[in-house]
Design a protein around this motif. Structure first.
Motif, PDB file in Angstrom:
ATOM      1  N   ILE A  54      -7.745  79.240  52.222  1.00  0.00           N
ATOM      2  CA  ILE A  54      -8.773  80.179  51.772  1.00  0.00           C
ATOM      3  C   ILE A  54      -9.785  79.455  50.892  1.00  0.00           C
ATOM      4  O   ILE A  54      -9.440  78.515  50.174  1.00  0.00           O
ATOM      5  CB  ILE A  54      -8.163  81.366  50.998  1.00  0.00           C
ATOM      6  CG1 ILE A  54      -7.418  80.902  49.740  1.00  0.00           C
ATOM      7  CG2 ILE A  54      -7.239  82.173  51.900  1.00  0.00           C
ATOM      8  CD1 ILE A  54      -6.926  82.028  48.846  1.00  0.00           C
ATOM      9  N   LEU A  55     -11.036  79.889  50.983  1.00  0.00           N
ATOM     10  CA  LEU A  55     -12.109  79.386  50.132  1.00  0.00           C
ATOM     11  C   LEU A  55     -12.686  80.601  49.403  1.00  0.00           C
ATOM     12  O   LEU A  55     -13.143  81.555  50.048  1.00  0.00           O
ATOM     13  CB  LEU A  55     -13.172  78.686  50.972  1.00  0.00           C
ATOM     14  CG  LEU A  55     -14.345  78.020  50.247  1.00  0.00           C
ATOM     15  CD1 LEU A  55     -14.892  76.866  51.083  1.00  0.00           C
ATOM     16  CD2 LEU A  55     -15.473  79.001  49.953  1.00  0.00           C
ATOM     17  N   VAL A  56     -12.632  80.587  48.080  1.00  0.00           N
ATOM     18  CA  VAL A  56     -13.061  81.737  47.284  1.00  0.00           C
ATOM     19  C   VAL A  56     -14.376  81.401  46.585  1.00  0.00           C
ATOM     20  O   VAL A  56     -14.494  80.362  45.929  1.00  0.00           O
ATOM     21  CB  VAL A  56     -11.987  82.129  46.254  1.00  0.00           C
ATOM     22  CG1 VAL A  56     -12.462  83.308  45.404  1.00  0.00           C
ATOM     23  CG2 VAL A  56     -10.678  82.477  46.965  1.00  0.00           C
ATOM     24  N   THR A  57     -15.364  82.297  46.728  1.00  0.00           N
ATOM     25  CA  THR A  57     -16.686  82.101  46.140  1.00  0.00           C
ATOM     26  C   THR A  57     -16.991  83.223  45.153  1.00  0.00           C
ATOM     27  O   THR A  57     -16.806  84.404  45.459  1.00  0.00           O
ATOM     28  CB  THR A  57     -17.772  82.087  47.233  1.00  0.00           C
ATOM     29  OG1 THR A  57     -17.516  81.006  48.144  1.00  0.00           O
ATOM     30  CG2 THR A  57     -19.157  81.909  46.627  1.00  0.00           C
ATOM     31  N   HIS A  58     -17.439  82.846  43.963  1.00  0.00           N
ATOM     32  CA  HIS A  58     -17.887  83.814  42.962  1.00  0.00           C
ATOM     33  C   HIS A  58     -19.340  84.147  43.274  1.00  0.00           C
ATOM     34  O   HIS A  58     -20.249  83.357  43.016  1.00  0.00           O
ATOM     35  CB  HIS A  58     -17.765  83.191  41.572  1.00  0.00           C
ATOM     36  CG  HIS A  58     -18.052  84.125  40.428  1.00  0.00           C
ATOM     37  ND1 HIS A  58     -18.892  85.204  40.525  1.00  0.00           N
ATOM     38  CD2 HIS A  58     -17.597  84.127  39.141  1.00  0.00           C
ATOM     39  CE1 HIS A  58     -18.960  85.835  39.374  1.00  0.00           C
ATOM     40  NE2 HIS A  58     -18.179  85.196  38.510  1.00  0.00           N
ATOM     41  N   GLY A  87     -13.552  75.598  47.113  1.00  0.00           N
ATOM     42  CA  GLY A  87     -13.138  74.732  48.216  1.00  0.00           C
ATOM     43  C   GLY A  87     -11.896  75.354  48.850  1.00  0.00           C
ATOM     44  O   GLY A  87     -11.324  76.321  48.325  1.00  0.00           O
ATOM     45  N   TYR A  88     -11.469  74.812  49.972  1.00  0.00           N
ATOM     46  CA  TYR A  88     -10.319  75.396  50.663  1.00  0.00           C
ATOM     47  C   TYR A  88      -9.020  75.094  49.920  1.00  0.00           C
ATOM     48  O   TYR A  88      -8.784  73.965  49.480  1.00  0.00           O
ATOM     49  CB  TYR A  88     -10.229  74.892  52.105  1.00  0.00           C
ATOM     50  CG  TYR A  88     -11.224  75.557  53.024  1.00  0.00           C
ATOM     51  CD1 TYR A  88     -11.037  76.871  53.442  1.00  0.00           C
ATOM     52  CD2 TYR A  88     -12.365  74.886  53.452  1.00  0.00           C
ATOM     53  CE1 TYR A  88     -11.953  77.501  54.275  1.00  0.00           C
ATOM     54  CE2 TYR A  88     -13.293  75.503  54.287  1.00  0.00           C
ATOM     55  CZ  TYR A  88     -13.076  76.818  54.694  1.00  0.00           C
ATOM     56  OH  TYR A  88     -13.982  77.446  55.521  1.00  0.00           O
ATOM     57  N   ILE A  89      -8.200  76.132  49.782  1.00  0.00           N
ATOM     58  CA  ILE A  89      -6.903  76.055  49.117  1.00  0.00           C
ATOM     59  C   ILE A  89      -5.835  76.475  50.115  1.00  0.00           C
ATOM     60  O   ILE A  89      -5.986  77.489  50.806  1.00  0.00           O
ATOM     61  CB  ILE A  89      -6.854  76.988  47.888  1.00  0.00           C
ATOM     62  CG1 ILE A  89      -7.893  76.578  46.849  1.00  0.00           C
ATOM     63  CG2 ILE A  89      -5.466  77.022  47.275  1.00  0.00           C
ATOM     64  CD1 ILE A  89      -8.064  77.604  45.738  1.00  0.00           C
ATOM     65  N   SER A  90      -4.743  75.714  50.194  1.00  0.00           N
ATOM     66  CA  SER A  90      -3.658  76.059  51.102  1.00  0.00           C
ATOM     67  C   SER A  90      -2.804  77.179  50.503  1.00  0.00           C
ATOM     68  O   SER A  90      -2.437  77.140  49.334  1.00  0.00           O
ATOM     69  CB  SER A  90      -2.788  74.822  51.366  1.00  0.00           C
ATOM     70  OG  SER A  90      -1.741  75.138  52.269  1.00  0.00           O
ATOM     71  N   VAL A  91      -2.512  78.204  51.327  1.00  0.00           N
ATOM     72  CA  VAL A  91      -1.656  79.312  50.913  1.00  0.00           C
ATOM     73  C   VAL A  91      -0.647  79.584  52.025  1.00  0.00           C
ATOM     74  O   VAL A  91      -0.817  79.144  53.164  1.00  0.00           O
ATOM     75  CB  VAL A  91      -2.470  80.599  50.632  1.00  0.00           C
ATOM     76  CG1 VAL A  91      -3.451  80.381  49.493  1.00  0.00           C
ATOM     77  CG2 VAL A  91      -3.191  81.080  51.881  1.00  0.00           C
ATOM     78  N   SER A  92       0.403  80.315  51.702  1.00  0.00           N
ATOM     79  CA  SER A  92       1.400  80.680  52.707  1.00  0.00           C
ATOM     80  C   SER A  92       0.796  81.660  53.701  1.00  0.00           C
ATOM     81  O   SER A  92       0.057  82.569  53.321  1.00  0.00           O
ATOM     82  CB  SER A  92       2.623  81.307  52.045  1.00  0.00           C
ATOM     83  OG  SER A  92       3.266  80.387  51.197  1.00  0.00           O
ATOM     84  N   TYR A 122     -10.129  81.034  55.916  1.00  0.00           N
ATOM     85  CA  TYR A 122     -10.800  82.251  55.478  1.00  0.00           C
ATOM     86  C   TYR A 122     -11.722  81.962  54.298  1.00  0.00           C
ATOM     87  O   TYR A 122     -11.428  81.098  53.468  1.00  0.00           O
ATOM     88  CB  TYR A 122      -9.781  83.311  55.045  1.00  0.00           C
ATOM     89  CG  TYR A 122      -8.808  83.714  56.128  1.00  0.00           C
ATOM     90  CD1 TYR A 122      -9.080  84.797  56.961  1.00  0.00           C
ATOM     91  CD2 TYR A 122      -7.624  83.005  56.333  1.00  0.00           C
ATOM     92  CE1 TYR A 122      -8.201  85.167  57.966  1.00  0.00           C
ATOM     93  CE2 TYR A 122      -6.738  83.363  57.338  1.00  0.00           C
ATOM     94  CZ  TYR A 122      -7.027  84.448  58.154  1.00  0.00           C
ATOM     95  OH  TYR A 122      -6.148  84.799  59.144  1.00  0.00           O
ATOM     96  N   SER A 123     -12.826  82.721  54.244  1.00  0.00           N
ATOM     97  CA  SER A 123     -13.687  82.727  53.062  1.00  0.00           C
ATOM     98  C   SER A 123     -13.579  84.093  52.407  1.00  0.00           C
ATOM     99  O   SER A 123     -13.677  85.130  53.079  1.00  0.00           O
ATOM    100  CB  SER A 123     -15.147  82.457  53.444  1.00  0.00           C
ATOM    101  OG  SER A 123     -15.337  81.097  53.778  1.00  0.00           O
ATOM    102  N   LEU A 138     -13.961  86.864  55.285  1.00  0.00           N
ATOM    103  CA  LEU A 138     -14.414  86.415  56.603  1.00  0.00           C
ATOM    104  C   LEU A 138     -13.440  85.382  57.161  1.00  0.00           C
ATOM    105  O   LEU A 138     -12.904  84.559  56.413  1.00  0.00           O
ATOM    106  CB  LEU A 138     -15.810  85.785  56.518  1.00  0.00           C
ATOM    107  CG  LEU A 138     -16.925  86.631  55.900  1.00  0.00           C
ATOM    108  CD1 LEU A 138     -18.241  85.854  55.933  1.00  0.00           C
ATOM    109  CD2 LEU A 138     -17.069  87.955  56.620  1.00  0.00           C
ATOM    110  N   THR A 139     -13.251  85.422  58.468  1.00  0.00           N
ATOM    111  CA  THR A 139     -12.473  84.385  59.148  1.00  0.00           C
ATOM    112  C   THR A 139     -13.405  83.237  59.512  1.00  0.00           C
ATOM    113  O   THR A 139     -14.499  83.467  60.051  1.00  0.00           O
ATOM    114  CB  THR A 139     -11.819  84.946  60.420  1.00  0.00           C
ATOM    115  OG1 THR A 139     -10.970  86.034  60.067  1.00  0.00           O
ATOM    116  CG2 THR A 139     -10.976  83.877  61.107  1.00  0.00           C
ATOM    117  N   ASP A 140     -12.995  82.024  59.185  1.00  0.00           N
ATOM    118  CA  ASP A 140     -13.841  80.849  59.400  1.00  0.00           C
ATOM    119  C   ASP A 140     -13.399  80.091  60.648  1.00  0.00           C
ATOM    120  O   ASP A 140     -12.295  79.543  60.686  1.00  0.00           O
ATOM    121  CB  ASP A 140     -13.764  79.914  58.184  1.00  0.00           C
ATOM    122  CG  ASP A 140     -14.279  80.575  56.922  1.00  0.00           C
ATOM    123  OD1 ASP A 140     -14.962  81.606  57.016  1.00  0.00           O
ATOM    124  OD2 ASP A 140     -13.987  80.051  55.826  1.00  0.00           O
TER     125      ASP A 140
END
Length: 245
Positions: A54-58, A87-92, A122-123, A138-140
């Protein structure tokens, strides 16, 4: 003597039988142990590969700095401020609880359980004014662009701006008629430098002229409208570009 001999033979046979039984029991135990160990290895291997990113944007113009928590584990070391991203972070893979907290506090401005598919990207955008903040997910699609191409998409994240077209300066519309929270799919364009403008949808009225955007072959980009129409300083209407690969 005959009786004693028979007794010894009988005892010897019993000992052989006991030894055979012991051997069989040991073999069964070894097989069970190996099977159990193998099963554990398989389970562990499966778990290691069940991930998403996932990539999280403020993108909340008047929002404070925030912390990102995934299943109550803080993922950032410093406050994430507008308009930055993680930036992209790995999650389960599977369903994870996502919290966006006011930095350094337990106050959650976003608290959502989101489903993430294995090996997908995902974003997540924290959007709108802080009093109405919400998440856009959103799916990237990070499939490699064709030779000489880049991929680009547009996301409208200015809360009080009208529907817009993104167009070449004085020219053709590239992304038409997107309202707040609207977005396009990743679109292939020739690798080049583009001069783009944001117009009120369906008109030639320019709301925002973007600085030149250079698209590099093989790269994937997200451009999003940010800030408030009529805003000033960091909250002014503008655009931000994210490199997705």
């Amino acid at each position: 003597f005959v009786g004693l001999g028979l007794l010894l033979i009988k005892n010897n046979n019993n000992m052989k039988l006991q030894n055979v039984l012991r051997s069989q029991t040991l073999l069964i135990l070894v097989v069970v142990t190996i099977f159990s160990f193998t099963s554990c290895i398989k389970k562990t291997t499966t778990t290691l590969y069940d991930t998403s990113s996932i990539l999280v944007t403020h993108a909340s113009p008047d929002g404070p700095g925030v912390d990102l928590l995934v299943n109550n584990t803080k993922m950032n070391t410093a406050a994430l401020n507008y308009p930055l991203n993680t930036g992209y972070i790995s999650v389960s893979a599977g369903t994870s609880n996502i919290k966006v907290n006011v930095a350094g506090t337990a106050t959650s401005v976003i608290n959502a359980d989101l489903a993430f598919a294995k090996d997908q990207h995902y974003s997540i955008f924290a959007v709108d004014s802080v009093s109405k903040i919400s998440a856009v997910v959103l799916t990237d699609d990070l499939s490699a662009p064709a030779a000489g191409k880049a991929h680009i998409r547009f996301v409208h994240l200015s809360p009080n701006a009208p529907a817009v077209d993104v167009a070449l300066v004085g020219g053709a519309v590239v992304f038409p008629n997107k309202s707040f929270k609207g977005y396009t799919e990743f679109t292939p364009l020739d690798a080049a430098t583009y001069n783009l403008e944001v117009r009120v949808a369906g008109t030639m009225n320019v709301a925002l002229t973007l600085p030149p955007i250079t698209l590099v072959a093989g790269k994937i980009y997200t451009v999003y409208a940010k800030g408030f129409l009529g805003g000033t300083g960091v909250q002014a209407l503008g655009a931000e570009i994210i490199s997705n690969n």
